[in-house]
Design a protein around this motif. Structure first.
Motif, short mmCIF file in Angstrom:
data_model
loop_
_atom_site.label_atom_id
_atom_site.label_comp_id
_atom_site.label_asym_id
_atom_site.label_seq_id
_atom_site.Cartn_x
_atom_site.Cartn_y
_atom_site.Cartn_z
N PRO A 11 0.84 -1.20 0.00
CA PRO A 11 0.00 0.00 0.00
C PRO A 11 0.88 1.26 0.00
O PRO A 11 1.99 1.25 0.53
CB PRO A 11 -0.79 -0.11 1.30
CG PRO A 11 -0.75 -1.56 1.65
CD PRO A 11 0.56 -2.06 1.14
N ARG A 12 0.37 2.30 -0.59
CA ARG A 12 1.13 3.55 -0.66
C ARG A 12 0.95 4.36 0.61
O ARG A 12 0.05 4.10 1.40
CB ARG A 12 0.70 4.34 -1.90
CG ARG A 12 1.19 3.61 -3.16
CD ARG A 12 0.64 4.12 -4.46
NE ARG A 12 -0.81 4.07 -4.43
CZ ARG A 12 -1.58 5.12 -4.69
NH1 ARG A 12 -1.06 6.26 -5.04
NH2 ARG A 12 -2.88 5.02 -4.62
N ASP A 13 1.78 5.38 0.80
CA ASP A 13 1.73 6.23 2.00
C ASP A 13 0.72 7.36 1.88
O ASP A 13 0.62 8.19 2.77
CB ASP A 13 3.12 6.83 2.27
CG ASP A 13 4.14 5.78 2.66
OD1 ASP A 13 3.73 4.75 3.22
OD2 ASP A 13 5.34 6.00 2.40
N TYR A 14 0.00 7.44 0.79
CA TYR A 14 -0.98 8.50 0.57
C TYR A 14 -2.18 7.92 -0.18
O TYR A 14 -2.11 6.81 -0.70
CB TYR A 14 -0.36 9.68 -0.20
CG TYR A 14 0.29 9.29 -1.51
CD1 TYR A 14 -0.44 9.31 -2.69
CD2 TYR A 14 1.62 8.88 -1.56
CE1 TYR A 14 0.14 8.94 -3.89
CE2 TYR A 14 2.21 8.53 -2.75
CZ TYR A 14 1.47 8.55 -3.92
OH TYR A 14 2.04 8.19 -5.11
N THR A 15 -3.26 8.68 -0.20
CA THR A 15 -4.48 8.20 -0.87
C THR A 15 -4.69 8.92 -2.19
O THR A 15 -4.30 10.09 -2.35
CB THR A 15 -5.71 8.43 0.02
OG1 THR A 15 -5.84 9.81 0.31
CG2 THR A 15 -5.61 7.64 1.31
N LYS A 41 0.63 13.40 -3.35
CA LYS A 41 0.11 13.72 -2.01
C LYS A 41 -1.29 13.13 -1.90
O LYS A 41 -1.81 12.54 -2.85
CB LYS A 41 0.06 15.23 -1.79
CG LYS A 41 1.38 15.95 -1.96
CD LYS A 41 2.33 15.64 -0.84
CE LYS A 41 3.62 16.45 -1.05
NZ LYS A 41 4.55 16.30 0.02
N ASP A 42 -1.95 13.34 -0.77
CA ASP A 42 -3.30 12.81 -0.57
C ASP A 42 -4.33 13.55 -1.41
O ASP A 42 -4.33 14.79 -1.46
CB ASP A 42 -3.71 12.96 0.89
CG ASP A 42 -3.02 11.96 1.80
OD1 ASP A 42 -3.03 10.76 1.47
OD2 ASP A 42 -2.49 12.38 2.84
N GLU A 43 -5.23 12.79 -2.04
CA GLU A 43 -6.44 13.31 -2.67
C GLU A 43 -7.60 12.46 -2.15
O GLU A 43 -7.46 11.25 -2.01
CB GLU A 43 -6.38 13.21 -4.20
CG GLU A 43 -5.61 14.32 -4.86
CD GLU A 43 -4.11 14.10 -4.81
OE1 GLU A 43 -3.38 15.10 -4.64
OE2 GLU A 43 -3.65 12.95 -4.93
N TYR A 44 -8.72 13.11 -1.86
CA TYR A 44 -9.83 12.40 -1.25
C TYR A 44 -11.14 13.13 -1.41
O TYR A 44 -11.19 14.29 -1.79
CB TYR A 44 -9.58 12.16 0.24
CG TYR A 44 -8.77 13.24 0.93
CD1 TYR A 44 -9.27 14.52 1.09
CD2 TYR A 44 -7.51 12.97 1.42
CE1 TYR A 44 -8.53 15.49 1.73
CE2 TYR A 44 -6.77 13.94 2.05
CZ TYR A 44 -7.28 15.21 2.21
OH TYR A 44 -6.54 16.17 2.83
N TYR A 45 -12.24 12.41 -1.09
CA TYR A 45 -13.60 12.93 -1.04
C TYR A 45 -14.02 13.65 -2.33
O TYR A 45 -14.41 14.82 -2.30
CB TYR A 45 -13.78 13.88 0.15
CG TYR A 45 -13.36 13.31 1.48
CD1 TYR A 45 -13.93 12.14 1.97
CD2 TYR A 45 -12.41 13.95 2.26
CE1 TYR A 45 -13.55 11.62 3.20
CE2 TYR A 45 -12.03 13.44 3.49
CZ TYR A 45 -12.61 12.28 3.95
OH TYR A 45 -12.23 11.78 5.17
N PRO A 46 -13.99 12.97 -3.46
CA PRO A 46 -14.40 13.62 -4.71
C PRO A 46 -15.92 13.71 -4.86
O PRO A 46 -16.64 12.85 -4.37
CB PRO A 46 -13.82 12.70 -5.78
CG PRO A 46 -13.89 11.34 -5.14
CD PRO A 46 -13.56 11.58 -3.68
N THR A 47 -16.36 14.76 -5.51
CA THR A 47 -17.72 14.83 -6.02
C THR A 47 -17.64 15.40 -7.43
O THR A 47 -16.73 16.18 -7.74
CB THR A 47 -18.69 15.67 -5.16
OG1 THR A 47 -18.19 16.99 -5.03
CG2 THR A 47 -18.91 15.06 -3.81
N VAL A 48 -18.59 15.01 -8.25
CA VAL A 48 -18.54 15.36 -9.66
C VAL A 48 -19.80 16.15 -10.03
O VAL A 48 -20.92 15.75 -9.69
CB VAL A 48 -18.44 14.09 -10.54
CG1 VAL A 48 -18.40 14.43 -12.01
CG2 VAL A 48 -17.20 13.28 -10.14
#
Length: 178
Positions: A11-15, A41-48
């Protein structure tokens, strides 16, 4: 997810943000969204949004705080460069988990001002002719002295759903709030 890009890797250290496609046979395998949506870096909680523009939180370099809200416009079948939503939305603190209205007329997101999960509340900003208005904290009973997160609005715009650590003994409004 922090899943590895290749089977067998750790697993990677970031999302990063992933998607699945709906097919006639069900859901596809997860598909990693490459840059410019994802970074190292971290990326999270997307909405489209209805037009395909994606909004998300990220700790990528160049932000205003630890985590900021970004948008990648969707044009000609691909995502354009990530745009920080600027000072009206982002601050020196942390902004996360954007919910974008389907027509991009408003955005609801979490912010910890000052930093710390106990200060995680909902904020809203309205898009006025392509410019985001200064975000305002949503009042009680939506924001609370507990941790509130995961803002979502039903497609018809009638109901606001979210998660919270508030006690079940919190008063429930007698009627719907605007």
């Amino acid at each position: 997810s922090n899943r590895p890009l290749k089977d067998g890797n750790p697993p990677r250290d970031y999302t990063d943000i992933w998607k699945v496609n709906i097919t006639k046979k069900g859901l596809s395998e997860p598909i990693h969204l490459d840059a410019p949506v994802n970074s190292d870096k971290d990326e999270y909680y997307p909405t489209v949004a209805d037009n395909g523009d994606i909004y998300f939180g990220s700790t990528r370099d160049g932000g205003k705080g630890g985590s900021d809200i970004y948008r990648c416009r969707y044009k000609d079948g691909k995502f354009m460069a990530a745009e920080n939503l600027g000072d009206a939305i982002n601050s020196e603190f942390n902004e996360y988990e954007a919910y974008i209205a389907p027509d991009q007329s408003y955005i609801v997101f979490n912010a910890s001002k000052p930093n710390g999960l106990k200060n995680l509340d909902f904020y809203i900003s309205y898009n006025q002719n392509g410019t985001w208005a200064k975000a305002k904290k949503l009042p009680v009973p939506i924001s609370s002295d507990s941790i509130d997160w995961a803002p979502k609005v039903t497609p018809d715009g009638k109901y606001f759903y979210f998660s919270s650590t508030r006690s079940k003994d919190q008063p429930i409004p007698a009627k719907a709030e605007n």
